[in-house]
Design a protein around this motif. Structure first.
Motif, PDB file in Angstrom:
ATOM      1  N   MET A   1       5.583 -38.105  13.366  1.00  0.00           N
ATOM      2  CA  MET A   1       6.804 -38.889  13.301  1.00  0.00           C
ATOM      3  C   MET A   1       6.659 -40.217  14.005  1.00  0.00           C
ATOM      4  O   MET A   1       6.984 -41.268  13.470  1.00  0.00           O
ATOM      5  CB  MET A   1       7.970 -38.117  13.925  1.00  0.00           C
ATOM      6  N   THR A   2       6.204 -40.174  15.248  1.00  0.00           N
ATOM      7  CA  THR A   2       6.257 -41.363  16.072  1.00  0.00           C
ATOM      8  C   THR A   2       4.893 -41.981  16.295  1.00  0.00           C
ATOM      9  O   THR A   2       4.719 -42.828  17.150  1.00  0.00           O
ATOM     10  CB  THR A   2       6.873 -41.013  17.441  1.00  0.00           C
ATOM     11  N   GLY A   3       3.872 -41.525  15.560  1.00  0.00           N
ATOM     12  CA  GLY A   3       2.559 -42.113  15.719  1.00  0.00           C
ATOM     13  C   GLY A   3       2.594 -43.585  15.396  1.00  0.00           C
ATOM     14  O   GLY A   3       2.931 -43.995  14.300  1.00  0.00           O
ATOM     15  N   GLY A   4       2.237 -44.416  16.377  1.00  0.00           N
ATOM     16  CA  GLY A   4       2.249 -45.847  16.161  1.00  0.00           C
ATOM     17  C   GLY A   4       3.629 -46.465  16.180  1.00  0.00           C
ATOM     18  O   GLY A   4       3.780 -47.601  15.732  1.00  0.00           O
ATOM     19  N   CYS A   5       4.644 -45.740  16.661  1.00  0.00           N
ATOM     20  CA  CYS A   5       6.007 -46.267  16.671  1.00  0.00           C
ATOM     21  C   CYS A   5       6.425 -46.649  18.073  1.00  0.00           C
ATOM     22  O   CYS A   5       6.365 -45.842  18.994  1.00  0.00           O
ATOM     23  CB  CYS A   5       6.983 -45.231  16.103  1.00  0.00           C
ATOM     24  N   SER A   6       6.840 -47.899  18.224  1.00  0.00           N
ATOM     25  CA  SER A   6       7.426 -48.379  19.476  1.00  0.00           C
ATOM     26  C   SER A   6       8.633 -49.228  19.128  1.00  0.00           C
ATOM     27  O   SER A   6       8.639 -49.934  18.113  1.00  0.00           O
ATOM     28  CB  SER A   6       6.420 -49.207  20.284  1.00  0.00           C
ATOM     29  N   ILE A   7       9.649 -49.168  19.971  1.00  0.00           N
ATOM     30  CA  ILE A   7      10.907 -49.865  19.711  1.00  0.00           C
ATOM     31  C   ILE A   7      11.042 -51.040  20.683  1.00  0.00           C
ATOM     32  O   ILE A   7      10.929 -50.864  21.899  1.00  0.00           O
ATOM     33  CB  ILE A   7      12.108 -48.913  19.870  1.00  0.00           C
ATOM     34  N   ARG A   8      11.264 -52.232  20.134  1.00  0.00           N
ATOM     35  CA  ARG A   8      11.446 -53.419  20.972  1.00  0.00           C
ATOM     36  C   ARG A   8      12.860 -53.510  21.529  1.00  0.00           C
ATOM     37  O   ARG A   8      13.059 -53.866  22.695  1.00  0.00           O
ATOM     38  CB  ARG A   8      11.133 -54.690  20.172  1.00  0.00           C
ATOM     39  N   ALA A   9      13.865 -53.215  20.686  1.00  0.00           N
ATOM     40  CA  ALA A   9      15.252 -53.349  21.138  1.00  0.00           C
ATOM     41  C   ALA A   9      16.173 -52.551  20.237  1.00  0.00           C
ATOM     42  O   ALA A   9      15.830 -52.216  19.094  1.00  0.00           O
ATOM     43  CB  ALA A   9      15.680 -54.812  21.156  1.00  0.00           C
ATOM     44  N   ILE A  10      17.360 -52.254  20.768  1.00  0.00           N
ATOM     45  CA  ILE A  10      18.419 -51.557  20.032  1.00  0.00           C
ATOM     46  C   ILE A  10      19.723 -52.288  20.301  1.00  0.00           C
ATOM     47  O   ILE A  10      20.038 -52.618  21.456  1.00  0.00           O
ATOM     48  CB  ILE A  10      18.540 -50.084  20.473  1.00  0.00           C
ATOM     49  N   TRP A  11      20.485 -52.548  19.242  1.00  0.00           N
ATOM     50  CA  TRP A  11      21.813 -53.142  19.375  1.00  0.00           C
ATOM     51  C   TRP A  11      22.819 -52.296  18.607  1.00  0.00           C
ATOM     52  O   TRP A  11      22.516 -51.780  17.526  1.00  0.00           O
ATOM     53  CB  TRP A  11      21.860 -54.566  18.820  1.00  0.00           C
ATOM     54  N   ILE A  12      24.030 -52.177  19.150  1.00  0.00           N
ATOM     55  CA  ILE A  12      25.132 -51.513  18.469  1.00  0.00           C
ATOM     56  C   ILE A  12      26.299 -52.491  18.410  1.00  0.00           C
ATOM     57  O   ILE A  12      26.727 -53.020  19.444  1.00  0.00           O
ATOM     58  CB  ILE A  12      25.551 -50.218  19.187  1.00  0.00           C
ATOM     59  N   LEU A  13      26.805 -52.745  17.210  1.00  0.00           N
ATOM     60  CA  LEU A  13      27.914 -53.668  17.001  1.00  0.00           C
ATOM     61  C   LEU A  13      29.129 -52.889  16.506  1.00  0.00           C
ATOM     62  O   LEU A  13      29.004 -51.883  15.804  1.00  0.00           O
ATOM     63  CB  LEU A  13      27.563 -54.757  15.991  1.00  0.00           C
ATOM     64  N   ASN A  14      30.316 -53.386  16.867  1.00  0.00           N
ATOM     65  CA  ASN A  14      31.545 -52.743  16.408  1.00  0.00           C
ATOM     66  C   ASN A  14      32.042 -53.411  15.133  1.00  0.00           C
ATOM     67  O   ASN A  14      31.372 -54.278  14.560  1.00  0.00           O
ATOM     68  CB  ASN A  14      32.617 -52.770  17.503  1.00  0.00           C
ATOM     69  N   ARG A  15      33.218 -53.041  14.686  1.00  0.00           N
ATOM     70  CA  ARG A  15      33.753 -53.566  13.433  1.00  0.00           C
ATOM     71  C   ARG A  15      34.087 -55.049  13.516  1.00  0.00           C
ATOM     72  O   ARG A  15      34.253 -55.704  12.485  1.00  0.00           O
ATOM     73  CB  ARG A  15      35.002 -52.786  13.031  1.00  0.00           C
ATOM     74  N   LEU A  16      34.176 -55.586  14.735  1.00  0.00           N
ATOM     75  CA  LEU A  16      34.432 -57.016  14.913  1.00  0.00           C
ATOM     76  C   LEU A  16      33.135 -57.804  15.058  1.00  0.00           C
ATOM     77  O   LEU A  16      33.165 -58.979  15.431  1.00  0.00           O
ATOM     78  CB  LEU A  16      35.318 -57.236  16.151  1.00  0.00           C
ATOM     79  N   ASP A  17      32.013 -57.177  14.786  1.00  0.00           N
ATOM     80  CA  ASP A  17      30.688 -57.789  14.858  1.00  0.00           C
ATOM     81  C   ASP A  17      30.355 -58.258  16.276  1.00  0.00           C
ATOM     82  O   ASP A  17      29.629 -59.242  16.461  1.00  0.00           O
ATOM     83  CB  ASP A  17      30.579 -58.975  13.886  1.00  0.00           C
ATOM     84  N   ALA A  18      30.866 -57.540  17.252  1.00  0.00           N
ATOM     85  CA  ALA A  18      30.535 -57.832  18.652  1.00  0.00           C
ATOM     86  C   ALA A  18      29.579 -56.750  19.154  1.00  0.00           C
ATOM     87  O   ALA A  18      29.731 -55.565  18.836  1.00  0.00           O
ATOM     88  CB  ALA A  18      31.795 -57.855  19.511  1.00  0.00           C
ATOM     89  N   VAL A  19      28.589 -57.154  19.950  1.00  0.00           N
ATOM     90  CA  VAL A  19      27.633 -56.204  20.508  1.00  0.00           C
ATOM     91  C   VAL A  19      28.317 -55.425  21.631  1.00  0.00           C
ATOM     92  O   VAL A  19      28.765 -56.011  22.619  1.00  0.00           O
ATOM     93  CB  VAL A  19      26.380 -56.921  21.031  1.00  0.00           C
ATOM     94  N   VAL A  20      28.397 -54.105  21.473  1.00  0.00           N
ATOM     95  CA  VAL A  20      29.027 -53.260  22.480  1.00  0.00           C
ATOM     96  C   VAL A  20      28.001 -52.478  23.289  1.00  0.00           C
ATOM     97  O   VAL A  20      28.339 -51.881  24.309  1.00  0.00           O
ATOM     98  CB  VAL A  20      30.033 -52.295  21.824  1.00  0.00           C
ATOM     99  N   PHE A  21      26.753 -52.465  22.818  1.00  0.00           N
ATOM    100  CA  PHE A  21      25.695 -51.776  23.555  1.00  0.00           C
ATOM    101  C   PHE A  21      24.358 -52.352  23.108  1.00  0.00           C
ATOM    102  O   PHE A  21      24.162 -52.650  21.935  1.00  0.00           O
ATOM    103  CB  PHE A  21      25.724 -50.270  23.280  1.00  0.00           C
ATOM    104  N   SER A  22      23.463 -52.528  24.079  1.00  0.00           N
ATOM    105  CA  SER A  22      22.119 -53.007  23.745  1.00  0.00           C
ATOM    106  C   SER A  22      21.122 -52.450  24.751  1.00  0.00           C
ATOM    107  O   SER A  22      21.467 -52.124  25.887  1.00  0.00           O
ATOM    108  CB  SER A  22      22.068 -54.542  23.745  1.00  0.00           C
ATOM    109  N   ARG A  23      19.893 -52.341  24.311  1.00  0.00           N
ATOM    110  CA  ARG A  23      18.821 -51.867  25.183  1.00  0.00           C
ATOM    111  C   ARG A  23      17.513 -52.513  24.731  1.00  0.00           C
ATOM    112  O   ARG A  23      17.169 -52.500  23.550  1.00  0.00           O
ATOM    113  CB  ARG A  23      18.701 -50.344  25.103  1.00  0.00           C
ATOM    114  N   ARG A  24      16.814 -53.113  25.682  1.00  0.00           N
ATOM    115  CA  ARG A  24      15.524 -53.738  25.416  1.00  0.00           C
ATOM    116  C   ARG A  24      14.451 -52.999  26.206  1.00  0.00           C
ATOM    117  O   ARG A  24      14.734 -52.425  27.259  1.00  0.00           O
ATOM    118  CB  ARG A  24      15.550 -55.220  25.791  1.00  0.00           C
TER     119      ARG A  24
END
Length: 626
Positions: A1-24
């Protein structure tokens, strides 16, 4: 599943297109910057030194770029096809539907040119939130994407080497990023229960012991009461029950508000330093709540996998449950062939002590799409494939697959709807259920629904040969087979009738609508409704009623008024339609233990569509041989 997989960042936006959560993830970003530095020192594009965007945007920059892309592409996911308003460099310019799920955005494009593109961003929607997952790829993949976005030709022609699909096939991180996005979406909405495992009503290997201990006939089984205790505890038995369901009592988060603490716990534990290891939320919560004790430690000579943080103790047994979904488009036309396919998964539960390996032979007539990380994937082309896995604790999806329906469609026939006036239509169903199907296959229920999303149903008249009928404001529902009356043999069902709609009120498109040009160029609706040469009253009425309709929402392609259809819902138990089966006697466990093995199946309908044979309908064009 995760062979060679790394995540640079995660963003979560709400219905107003505002970022409510992020992780780098700084560790992954350091790797990216190092790769970019080496690439920029050696790579050139023509006479210019090509430079990629080496830093991540702030939350406000990301939100602004996402809004800009949504405006440019026309909707949240975009068109997925090139239209007259598609801009060079945009996702829709690629003319590939995959760009509705894997997108690219530009940060301050006016200032920095193409070097500030963020790609690939995995776009996943769940509830009222948008999840963006940014996996690590090599700069050469990003360059290839930008090159495709600026090419004059487009599409995914067969035989073309340079395409968005060929790039994605070279990126295993895409699969891992999708799994991360779906796991986060489930946490946001509280949908973190383990997959269902149905308990068979008839004893299999070891079934007599199970019957004596009362495990057959229970209504549900808790899968994770305490990680170190026996995680199977029967609930109050029901005297009339013949099947049971293994469900989860895992921790669930609220679906109305974003539980940031749960997200932080999940991300920090499941993907330390940006590398996904175990995406099982119940496992993460169990570790947080219960921790570890000295009795949880495995033997020194065994290496405990990440997906099994606790060892099982208690009565041993194994459950396999096949869940299949049937998708079909039934046309009943000589010029358009019917289409039917099956997607399925094998859910498993292995209540086994220690860290055993389990194996069983696999049918060679299915196309396996993915395995759980605990499985050793067999090589293709082998006549007798065998699946070997070291099972985790609790319920899990062992594998997903696609197959053909060897028994033929469970429901076949035709649906006709003819408009005799603007507000009145005659319809006819003639169906055959379970044709060619034999015991032990049983259809538990079957319902046919005629949806009319743009018309309000006032009344209907008609009596089916079998079943009952009910209506809502926008649909007519025909229940052919109802609960408690399982169907085990083939029957024919007919339903002629009339439906009356409220007076038609066409909705005019506003002049400034962004979709105006889409309706003009991509709609199959004729604009000339005054053609007096028409001799077919059905066509005349269809043109008159549909000429002012708004274009279909790309998220719901079956909303066109011209596309009249009926949708079938059903459930079949007793055996799979693909032919896949697991013989309990062929399941091997090493080290050998005496553990009963049970196998069950259930088949449900997906998008099972009966298109109106008297109306227009969408269909895939058959490839022509050159």
């Amino acid at each position: 599943m995760t062979g060679g997989c790394s995540i640079r960042a995660i963003w979560i936006l709400n219905r107003l297109d505002a970022v409510v959560f992020s992780r780098r993830f700084p560790v992954v970003e350091k790797r990216w910057r190092g790769t970019c530095k080496s690439e920029n020192e050696t790579s050139t594009e023509g006479d210019l030194n090509y430079r990629v965007f080496t830093s991540l945007p702030s939350d406000s920059e990301l939100a602004a770029a996402f809004v800009d892309r949504k405006r440019r592409e026309g909707s949240l996911r975009g068109f997925g096809v090139r239209l007259s308003q598609s801009a060079e460099g945009s996702d829709s310019w690629l003319d590939d539907p995959i760009t509705r799920h894997i997108i690219g955005i530009y940060i301050n494009k006016e200032e920095d040119g193409d070097s500030n593109v963020l790609w690939p961003l995995i776009l996943h929607t769940k509830g009222h939130y948008v999840i963006l997952v940014f996996p690590l790829v090599e700069p050469r993949h990003l360059k290839a994407y930008v090159t495709l976005c600026n090419r004059s030709d487009c599409g995914i022609a067969v035989g073309v080497e340079d395409s968005i699909s060929s790039i994605l096939l070279d990126l295993p991180s895409i699969t891992g990023a999708f799994m991360v996005a779906h796991a986060i979406g489930d946490i946001i909405t509280g949908d973190v229960g383990e997959p269902e495992v149905v308990v068979s009503a008839s004893p299999s290997v070891g079934g007599l012991l199970d019957s004596l201990t009362g495990s057959i006939g229970i209504s549900s089984i808790s899968s994770r009461a305490k990680p170190v205790a026996a995680p199977v505890a029967s609930s109050t038995p029901s005297s009339g029950a013949v099947t049971g369901t293994v469900t989860s009592d895992a921790h669930r988060t609220g679906s109305r508000t974003l539980d940031k603490d749960a997200l932080r716990t999940f991300i920090s534990s499941s993907m330390p330093f940006g590398t996904p290891l175990d995406l099982s939320f119940p496992n993460i919560i169990s570790i947080k709540v219960n921790g570890f004790s000295q009795s949880d430690l495995p033997p020194a000579d065994l290496k405990q996998p990440a997906w099994k943080p606790y060892l099982y103790r208690g009565r041993q047994r194994m459950l396999f449950s096949v869940h299949e979904t049937v998708h079909a488009a039934m046309y009943d036309r000589d010029e358009i062939p019917d289409s039917i396919s099956i997607s399925g998964q094998i859910n498993c539960r292995a209540d086994l002590e220690g860290l055993p390996d389990v194996s069983f032979p696999l049918n060679d007539h299915i196309e396996v799409l993915s395995f759980h990380p605990c499985a050793q994937v067999p090589e293709k082309g082998i006549d007798k494939q065998a699946v070997m896995f070291s099972p985790p604790l609790g319920n899990f999806v062992l594998m997903r697959y696609e197959a053909v329906c060897g028994l033929g469609p469970p429901i076949k026939g035709f649906y006709q709807l003819s408009m005799v006036s603007e507000d009145k239509g005659d319809f006819l169903f003639k169906l055959r259920l379970m044709d060619g199907y034999k015991s032990p296959l049983t259809m538990e229920f079957c319902t046919v629904t005629m949806p009319f999303p743009t018309r309000r149903v006032v009344s209907f008249d008609g009596t089916p040969s079998v079943g009952i009928v009910s209506t809502t404001d926008h649909s007519v529902e025909w229940k052919i087979v109802m609960g408690g009356r399982g169907l085990t043999k083939s029957i024919e069902a007919t339903f002629p009738g009339k439906v009356q709609f409220a007076p038609w009120k066409p909705k005019k498109l506003p002049p400034s609508s962004a979709f105006g040009s889409i309706a003009d160029e991509d709609s199959d609706i004729e604009t000339d409704g005054n053609n007096n040469s028409m001799v077919n009253i059905d066509e005349f009425l269809m043109e008159k009623m549909s000429k002012d309709l708004q274009p279909a929402d790309l998220e719901e392609p079956f909303c066109w008024h011209a596309y009249n259809y009926a949708k079938v819902s059903f459930k079949i138990v007793g055996a799979s339609l693909s032919g896949i089966s697991i013989d309990p006697k062929s399941v091997s466990i090493y080290p050998a233990v005496k553990a009963p093995v049970e196998f069950s199946t259930q088949v449900t309908s997906g998008d099972y569509i009966l298109w109106n044979t008297l109306g227009r309908c969408p269909s895939a064009a058959a490839a022509t041989k050159v």
